[in-house]
Design a protein around this motif. Structure first.
Motif, mmCIF file in Angstrom:
data_model
loop_
_atom_site.group_PDB
_atom_site.id
_atom_site.type_symbol
_atom_site.label_atom_id
_atom_site.label_comp_id
_atom_site.label_asym_id
_atom_site.label_seq_id
_atom_site.Cartn_x
_atom_site.Cartn_y
_atom_site.Cartn_z
ATOM 1 N N SER A 150 0.763 -1.115 0.144
ATOM 2 C CA SER A 150 -0.165 -0.032 -0.065
ATOM 3 C C SER A 150 0.850 1.163 0.100
ATOM 4 O O SER A 150 1.672 1.365 0.979
ATOM 5 C CB SER A 150 -0.612 0.053 1.364
ATOM 6 O OG SER A 150 -1.867 -0.825 1.367
ATOM 7 N N ASN A 178 -2.538 -2.094 -3.072
ATOM 8 C CA ASN A 178 -3.848 -1.360 -2.588
ATOM 9 C C ASN A 178 -3.734 -0.046 -2.637
ATOM 10 O O ASN A 178 -2.425 0.827 -2.321
ATOM 11 C CB ASN A 178 -3.662 -1.923 -1.079
ATOM 12 C CG ASN A 178 -5.089 -1.336 -0.235
ATOM 13 O OD1 ASN A 178 -6.091 -1.147 -0.753
ATOM 14 N ND2 ASN A 178 -4.803 -0.797 0.844
ATOM 15 N N PRO A 180 -4.639 3.353 -1.100
ATOM 16 C CA PRO A 180 -5.401 3.618 0.367
ATOM 17 C C PRO A 180 -5.980 5.398 -0.120
ATOM 18 O O PRO A 180 -4.950 6.110 -0.438
ATOM 19 C CB PRO A 180 -4.618 3.753 1.150
ATOM 20 C CG PRO A 180 -3.342 2.846 0.934
ATOM 21 C CD PRO A 180 -3.352 3.231 -0.686
#
Ligand code: KIV
Ligand code: ZN
Length: 517
Positions: A150, A178, A180
């Protein structure tokens, strides 16, 4: 929306991976401190709910966190168990150490990528961040196949730099990347454009699953999470009841029910058993002490109640006039069976088993005695009562002081007075009395005289478990001591007793943590 860019129109229904971070980001909610047993209990319920990934914690952050992630990895075998690590060798090693016993382990490495974080917080250059990210993903990859990366604060990161980080970390072995929205800053149109940009500009992006992780600072976490599904996102990170850092994370139950209810728009599948939603929500609320607001979508107390006469009339004629979801689909109101005074141990045990509880002989004995006592007082005992009773009887944390007896006198005019008896760990009975502005105040003052731990009551809420004057009352409180918050919960048909139990519960948590420290 460019329909050609919409992968949904090209492929059939696709599965969305549900990554639950209630035990990690959710636990970062102010005041939500769960002990090891409570985390395990939630993990088992998340397994019943059907989530694909459980982010069980941040192992390097404390020995307790390491212990609970290890325990969940050993005992919860179906879902992927994920441990979080910031981009430092010892954090990656600790995350691997914690999850390596899992049937399906994952390590999740994160590092900030926005200039604002690089300049003010990390004091590192973009080149340094890129190198560390790549190295730490490679380090994790040395341990296991399933690695997530992330770039924190991705939605405030220069997209060109974000593409470079994603490409480098996928090359280093990340199988999930990911994106975020760490500070809950983006909006659906902008977020969709970012995801489109990622698919267009990161050459190796198809080698990884693209995930999103949205915070709710602008109340847009769920909207942002579902808007990007049509652009190729296949993992969504979320929490039960939307708990999490600050205003929380995207709420799992809202995402799932939006996908299900609007199946005409969202051609996606998930592995969630929606009938477990309500129970999971209650469990997380009970154990974390974070109360669900009554008007919360899907799981709030008012989510399926109709107040206006016109609405009630419509629903009585045809449910779908004003209800877009069947309450039974989230696990509400399915059972009409109630237990009573005459119900035996066998009926009690089978009802609990149907509700998903497996109790040891000792626990069953304790719970059955409490059930008989309740049935004597209240006649009919519903599933909601049983849930509250099991919570009360079985989830007792190790107690430094046990509430033996309370007696209160109050009225108008009168000075509220309480006398309290506690039993210490060593079995000694101690007693005291106090006056207060009301009966609860008098009880709390009497307890304070005995326990002697300075603290401040910051929240107190009482709600009834079912309808009716004889209902069980549940009290949830929060106290603060030395800058830390502790929650406590107590239930009884007498709300003064429930208040005393909640206070003892919070104090025992505080004392247990002090002892550990
Ligand atoms: O909000 C965030 O950026 C996070 C990361 C650790 C994924 O929680
Ligand atoms: Zn987060």
């Amino acid at each position: 929306m460019d329909s050609k860019a919409n992968p949904r129109t090209k492929r059939g229904p696709e599965k969305i991976i549900i990554f639950d971070t209630t035990l990690r980001d959710g636990e970062q909610s102010p005041g939500a401190s769960l002990n090891v047993e409570e985390k395990l209990e939630i993990a088992k319920q998340l397994d019943r709910l059907g989530v694909d990934v459980i982010e069980a914690g941040f192992p390097l952050s404390s020995p307790g966190e390491m212990e609970s992630v290890k325990l969940i990895a050993e005992q919860v075998r179906r879902p992927i168990i994920c441990g979080l690590a910031h981009a430092q060798p010892q954090a990656v090693d600790a995350a691997w150490e914690a999850v390596k016993g899992a049937a399906r382990p994952r390590v999740h490495v994160f590092l900030s990528s926005s200039d604002i974080h690089l300049f003010h917080q990390l004091k590192k250059s973009r080149e340094q961040i890129l190198e560390i990210s790549r190295d730490m993903v490679a380090r994790a990859k040395g341990y296991l196949e399933d690695v997530e990366f992330s770039p924190m604060d991705a939605t405030r990161t220069d997209p060109q730099y974000l593409y470079c980080i994603l490409e480098a970390t996928i090359d280093a072995g990340a199988t999930t990347v990911n994106i975020p929205d760490t500070v809950g800053y983006t909006v659906p149109t902008e977020f969709c454009a970012l995801i489109q940009g990622i698919f267009k500009n990161v050459p190796n992006i198809r080698r990884a699953v693209v995930s999103v992780h949205c915070h709710n600072d602008l109340g847009l976490a769920v909207a942002n999470s579902i808007a990007v599904l049509d652009y190729g996102v296949r993992q969504v990170e979320c929490t039960i009841n939307g708990i999490g850092e600050r205003a929380g994370n995207a709420s799992l139950e809202e995402i799932i029910m939006a996908i299900k209810t609007r199946g005409d728009l969202f051609k996606y599948t998930t592995s969630i058993d929606t009938t477990q939603i309500y129970r999971t929500s209650r469990l997380v609320s009970d154990l974390s002490g974070i109360i669900v607001q009554p008007n919360k979508a899907i799981v709030g107390a008012n989510a399926f109640s109709h107040e206006s006469g016109i609405h009630q009339d419509g629903v009585l004629k045809e449910r779908t006039t004003y209800e877009i979801m069947d309450p039974r689909s989230v696990g509400l109101g399915g059972s009409t069976l109630t237990l009573g005074k005459l119900s035996g141990r066998h009926a009690f045990k089978s009802r609990l088993e149907e509700m998903g509880y497996t109790l040891s002989e000792e626990e069953l004995k304790k719970a059955f005695n409490a059930f008989k006592e309740l049935a004597d007082k209240k006649g009919e005992v519903t599933d909601r009562d049983l849930e509250s009773l099991v919570a009360e009887e079985l989830r007792t944390i190790s107690e430094t002081y046990h509430l033996e007896h309370i007696q209160v006198s109050c009225g108008d005019p009168s000075v509220p007075t309480a006398s309290v008896k506690l039993r210490t760990k060593e079995g000694q009975i101690i007693a005291d009395a106090a006056l207060g502005t009301g009966p609860v105040d008098a009880v709390y003052k009497a307890i304070n005289r005995l326990v002697g731990v300075p603290n401040r009551l910051t929240e107190f809420s009482v709600k009834s478990v079912t309808q009716g004057i004889d209902a069980i009352g549940e009290v949830t409180i929060r106290i603060e001591s030395e800058g830390k918050a502790y929650t406590g919960r107590g239930a009884s048909t007498d709300i003064i007793v429930a208040s005393a139990k909640a206070y003892m519960n919070a104090l025992n948590r505080l004392l247990a943590l002090k002892e550990k420290a």
